[in-house]
Write a protein that holds these residues in place. Structure first.
Motif, mmCIF file in Angstrom:
data_model
loop_
_atom_site.group_PDB
_atom_site.id
_atom_site.type_symbol
_atom_site.label_atom_id
_atom_site.label_comp_id
_atom_site.label_asym_id
_atom_site.label_seq_id
_atom_site.Cartn_x
_atom_site.Cartn_y
_atom_site.Cartn_z
ATOM 1 N N THR A 7 0.846 -1.195 0.000
ATOM 2 C CA THR A 7 0.000 0.000 0.000
ATOM 3 C C THR A 7 0.880 1.244 0.000
ATOM 4 N N GLY A 8 0.442 2.237 -0.722
ATOM 5 C CA GLY A 8 1.241 3.451 -0.903
ATOM 6 C C GLY A 8 2.176 3.363 -2.090
ATOM 7 N N GLN A 9 2.226 2.201 -2.724
ATOM 8 C CA GLN A 9 3.121 2.022 -3.869
ATOM 9 C C GLN A 9 2.625 2.818 -5.066
ATOM 10 N N ARG A 10 3.567 3.410 -5.773
ATOM 11 C CA ARG A 10 3.234 4.164 -6.986
ATOM 12 C C ARG A 10 3.401 3.258 -8.189
ATOM 13 N N LEU A 11 2.375 3.230 -9.057
ATOM 14 C CA LEU A 11 2.400 2.407 -10.259
ATOM 15 C C LEU A 11 2.002 3.235 -11.469
ATOM 16 N N SER A 12 2.377 2.706 -12.628
ATOM 17 C CA SER A 12 2.009 3.349 -13.889
ATOM 18 C C SER A 12 1.492 2.282 -14.838
ATOM 19 N N PHE A 13 0.268 2.463 -15.305
ATOM 20 C CA PHE A 13 -0.324 1.569 -16.290
ATOM 21 C C PHE A 13 -0.501 2.336 -17.592
ATOM 22 N N GLU A 14 0.286 1.978 -18.590
ATOM 23 C CA GLU A 14 0.227 2.669 -19.888
ATOM 24 C C GLU A 14 0.331 4.173 -19.686
ATOM 25 N N SER A 15 1.325 4.557 -18.843
ATOM 26 C CA SER A 15 1.655 5.964 -18.544
ATOM 27 C C SER A 15 0.601 6.679 -17.710
ATOM 28 N N GLN A 16 -0.384 5.950 -17.193
ATOM 29 C CA GLN A 16 -1.376 6.539 -16.290
ATOM 30 C C GLN A 16 -0.963 6.214 -14.857
ATOM 31 N N LEU A 17 -0.715 7.256 -14.042
ATOM 32 C CA LEU A 17 -0.157 7.061 -12.715
ATOM 33 C C LEU A 17 -1.246 6.815 -11.671
ATOM 34 N N CYS A 18 -0.901 6.014 -10.667
ATOM 35 C CA CYS A 18 -1.843 5.733 -9.596
ATOM 36 C C CYS A 18 -1.080 5.341 -8.336
ATOM 37 N N THR A 19 -1.803 5.267 -7.228
ATOM 38 C CA THR A 19 -1.247 4.865 -5.937
ATOM 39 C C THR A 19 -2.046 3.686 -5.403
ATOM 40 N N VAL A 20 -1.354 2.641 -4.952
ATOM 41 C CA VAL A 20 -2.021 1.463 -4.404
ATOM 42 C C VAL A 20 -2.567 1.812 -3.013
ATOM 43 N N ARG A 21 -3.876 1.656 -2.834
ATOM 44 C CA ARG A 21 -4.524 1.941 -1.557
ATOM 45 C C ARG A 21 -5.016 0.676 -0.843
ATOM 46 N N TYR A 22 -5.113 -0.456 -1.585
ATOM 47 C CA TYR A 22 -5.656 -1.681 -0.995
ATOM 48 C C TYR A 22 -5.107 -2.889 -1.752
ATOM 49 N N ILE A 23 -4.837 -3.966 -1.012
ATOM 50 C CA ILE A 23 -4.418 -5.236 -1.604
ATOM 51 C C ILE A 23 -5.223 -6.343 -0.925
ATOM 52 N N GLY A 24 -5.972 -7.116 -1.696
ATOM 53 C CA GLY A 24 -6.731 -8.198 -1.078
ATOM 54 C C GLY A 24 -7.938 -8.610 -1.891
ATOM 55 N N GLU A 25 -8.807 -9.342 -1.258
ATOM 56 C CA GLU A 25 -9.985 -9.869 -1.934
ATOM 57 C C GLU A 25 -11.115 -8.848 -1.946
ATOM 58 N N VAL A 26 -12.008 -9.040 -2.896
ATOM 59 C CA VAL A 26 -13.216 -8.230 -3.000
ATOM 60 C C VAL A 26 -14.402 -9.174 -3.009
ATOM 61 N N LYS A 27 -15.318 -8.997 -2.065
ATOM 62 C CA LYS A 27 -16.459 -9.914 -1.928
ATOM 63 C C LYS A 27 -17.225 -10.036 -3.234
ATOM 64 N N GLY A 28 -17.568 -11.299 -3.525
ATOM 65 C CA GLY A 28 -18.338 -11.544 -4.737
ATOM 66 C C GLY A 28 -17.472 -11.789 -5.956
ATOM 67 N N THR A 29 -16.152 -11.750 -5.789
ATOM 68 C CA THR A 29 -15.226 -12.008 -6.898
ATOM 69 C C THR A 29 -14.187 -13.027 -6.445
#
Length: 528
Positions: A7-29
Motif C-alpha cells: 500500500t502506498g506504492q506508486r504504479l504506472s499503467f500505460e503511462s497513467q499514474l496511480c497509488t495502491v490503496r488496498y491489496i486483497g480480496e473483494v467480496k463476490g469475486t
C-alpha cells in the motif's frame, strides 16, 4: 503476486499514474485485487467501495478502481535511466533527423553527428525536465549524477513514481548548481529525510510543490526541509485558511523571513482575512491567489471596521483573478490592506461580468491608490488615471445629486476615496435643487443625443432609462445597420490628455443615464 506490491506504492499503467490503496480480496469475486487511486481522477470508477463495502479511501472522491495484480504495469526508472531515456534513447522523438537510405547504402544528413553528440552531452543541460518519466528512485552512484548533470540549474520531476521524498533529496544533493525544483503531482508517502542529505536543498531558491494531495502537516514538513527558498508555489489543493487556528503556520517555516513570492492558486480560500498569517512574512512581494473562492477581504463588515485590520506591508503584486469578487468594497479594503501595492490582477470576477470594459476599468482605477501602476498587466498612464478618477467622481456626483442630503453619509461610506479625490481634482458641487432642473417632466426624462456614423450625423432624443442593448437596436435601425455588428462609444469633450474621452458602451443591461449625467450626449457608432 501480492508480495510484490504494498500500500502506498506508486504504479504506472500505460503511462497513467496511480497509488495502491488496498491489496486483497473483494467480496463476490475470485482472487486478489489492487485498489488504486488514479492521479487523473476522471479514470476512477468509485471511491474505494464495491457493493456497499468500503475497501479503501480516496483523497479525491471518485478516483478509485480495482485492477488485477497480474495486469502489466510500466517498468519504473531510476533518475539516470529516466534522464537517458528522454535525452538520449529517444533521439528520434527529440527531432533528430534519421539517416537517408540510398538503396542499401546509408548516408547521414548534414549535421546528424553534431546534433546527436549535443543531445548525448547531458552535462550541458541547464534545464532538466523529467516529468512523466516513471522515476521512483535516485541511483546509487551519486557522483555519476553530478557529472552527468553538472550544469543543471532547473530540475522538473513532476508526476513521477516517487514514494519517499528522500529520493528527491539525494538527486538534489547530487546536482551542484540546481536552483529551481519542481515536484508537482507527486504522491509522497514519506517526507522525512536523513540529516546527511538535508543540505542538498540549500541551493534551491524556487520550489514548486503543487497538487501533492498531502495533509497540511505533511506539506509543511516537506517545505520546511528547504532553507533558502524565496519563491514558493503550493498551488492546487483544498486549503481554506491560514488563520492562527491552523497549525503549523507558514510564518513558522525556516524560510519565512526569506519568502518573496507565494502562489496559493486553485485552493478553496474564501476571504483574505483567512490568510492573515502571511502578514508576518517581512519580505513578501508577490501573492498569487487566482482561481480560489475569494469574495471579500474580511469575513464580516465588523471585521473590516476593526482596529486590527489586515496589512501586508511589503506586497507589491496581487493576483486575485478568477475568483468570486462581486462588490466594489473589495477594492476599498485592499487599498488599506496592501499599502505598497503596485500591480493588481482582478479580471474574470463576477464584479466585471455585466459591466462595460471602459467604465469598469475607470471605476477600478478610480478606487485604487496612486501606487497601483499596472492593472491586469496593462500599464496605467497618468492621463488614463486622471480620466478614470474624473469618471469615478462623476458617478459619485450623480448618485449624490439623485438622493436626499440625509443619505449622503451612507453613500460616501461606499466611496472611501471621495475626500482624497476632491483634494486632487477640486471640490465638487452637488446640485439637489429641483428648481435648477428642467420643469418639464417629459423633458427631464429625455437625453438629446448627437449620433454619428462615418460622415452621417443625426440628432435624436432617447429616454434616460433606455438600456444600452435597446439603444443599439434603435440606433442600428436609424443607420440601417445590424445592432450585432456595431458598437456605441460615448464621446466626452474637454477631458483627458487629448481633450476627448471615449467610453465603449458594452453593458447591454445598463441604462443610458448610468453614463450620461447631462441633458445632452454625443455618441459614435463604429463597426465591430
Amino acid at each position: 503476486m501480492s508480495s510484490s506490491f504494498h500500500t502506498g506504492q506508486r504504479l504506472s499503467f500505460e503511462s497513467q499514474l496511480c497509488t495502491v490503496r488496498y491489496i486483497g480480496e473483494v467480496k463476490g469475486t475470485k482472487g486478489e485485487w489492487l485498489g488504486v487511486e488514479w492521479d487523473d481522477s476522471t479514470r476512477g470508477k468509485h471511491s474505494g467501495e464495491h457493493n456497499g463495502t468500503k475497501y479503501f479511501e480516496c483523497k479525491v472522491p471518485g478516483a478509485g478502481s480495482f485492477v488485477r495484480p497480474n495486469r502489466p504495469h510500466d517498468v519504473p526508472n531510476t533518475f539516470l535511466q529516466g534522464l537517458k531515456e528522454k535525452y538520449i534513447a529517444n533521439l528520434e522523438a527529440s527531432g533528430i533527423p534519421k539517416p537517408i537510405i540510398f538503396g542499401t547504402k546509408a548516408a547521414e544528413e548534414v549535421g546528424f553527428d553534431k546534433i546527436s553528440k549535443k543531445f548525448s552531452e547531458l552535462d550541458t543541460l541547464r534545464s532538466v525536465i523529467l516529468d512523466y518519466m516513471k522515476i521512483n528512485v535516485c541511483d546509487d552512484d551519486l557522483e555519476e549524477i553530478s557529472a552527468t548533470c553538472a550544469n543543471a540549474r532547473e530540475l522538473n520531476l513532476s508526476c513521477n513514481l516517487f514514494e519517499d521524498f528522500e529520493q528527491v533529496t539525494k538527486i538534489c544533493f547530487s546536482l551542484p548548481k540546481v536552483e529551481s525544483l519542481t515536484i508537482n503531482g507527486n504522491r509522497f508517502a514519506k517526507v522525512q529525510i536523513a540529516e546527511k542529505y538535508a543540505h542538498g536543498f540549500s541551493k534551491i531558491k524556487t520550489l514548486k510543490a503543487e497538487d501533492l494531495r498531502s495533509t497540511w502537516a505533511e506539506l509543511f514538513e516537506l517545505v520546511d526541509s528547504f532553507t533558502n527558498v524565496v519563491d514558493l508555489s503550493l498551488a492546487v489543493g483544498d486549503l481554506q485558511k491560514l488563520a492562527p487556528t491552523i497549525k503549523p503556520q507558514i510564518s513558522e517555516l525556516r524560510i519565512a523571513n526569506r519568502l518573496e513570492s507565494i502562489c496559493l492558486e486553485e485552493h478553496a480560500i474564501e476571504t483574505l482575512i483567512d490568510l492573515e498569517d502571511l502578514q508576518r512574512l517581512p519580505c513578501l512581494r508577490r501573492l498569487l491567489l487566482a482561481r480560489n473562492k475569494i469574495r471579500t477581504v474580511y469575513s464580516t463588515a465588523a471585521n473590516s471596521n476593526a482596529d486590527d485590520k489586515l496589512c501586508f506591508p511589503s506586497v507589491t503584486f496581487l493576483d486575485v483573478s478568477n475568483n468570486q469578487i462581486d462588490d466594489w468594497k473589495f477594492l476599498d479594503d485592499i487599498r488599506t490592506a496592501f499599502p505598497k501595492l503596485e500591480s493588481l490582477r482582478i479580471g474574470q470576477n463576477p464584479l466585471y461580468n455585466n459591466g462595460s470594459s471602459g467604465g469598469m476599468f475607470q471605476i477600478t482605477v478610480g478606487r485604487l491608490h496612486h501606487n497601483v501602476t499596472t492593472l491586469n498587466f496593462s500599464v496605467i498612464k497618468s492621463a488614463e488615471r486622471a480620466d478614470a478618477e474624473l469618471f469615478y467622481i462623476s458617478t459619485i456626483v450623480k448618485e449624490l445629486s439623485e438622493k436626499p442630503v440625509e443619505q449622503e453619509a451612507d453613500i460616501l461610506s461606499r466611496h472611501t476615496r471621495w475626500q482624497e479625490l476632491q483634494s486632487l481634482h477640486g471640490e465638487q458641487t452637488i446640485n439637489r435643487d429641483s428648481s435648477q432642473k428642467p420643469k418639464d417632466a417629459l423633458a427631464s426624462r429625455l437625453i438629446e443625443v448627437e449620433v454619428s456614423r462615418g460622415s452621417k450625423t443625426l440628432l435624436k432624443k432617447f429616454p434616460r432609462n433606455v438600456t444600452i442593448g435597446k439603444l443599439s437596436g434603435l440606433i442600428g435601425r436609424l443607420f440601417g445597420a445590424n445592432p450585432l455588428d456595431i458598437s456605441l462609444y460615448l464621446i466626452e469633450d474637454g477631458i483627458g490628455e487629448n481633450g476627448v474621452r471615449e467610453t465603449m458602451l458594452v453593458d447591454e443591461l445598463r441604462e443610458l443615464d448610468y453614463y450620461v449625467v447631462d441633458a445632452n450626449a454625443k455618441l459614435a457608432v463604429r463597426d465591430k
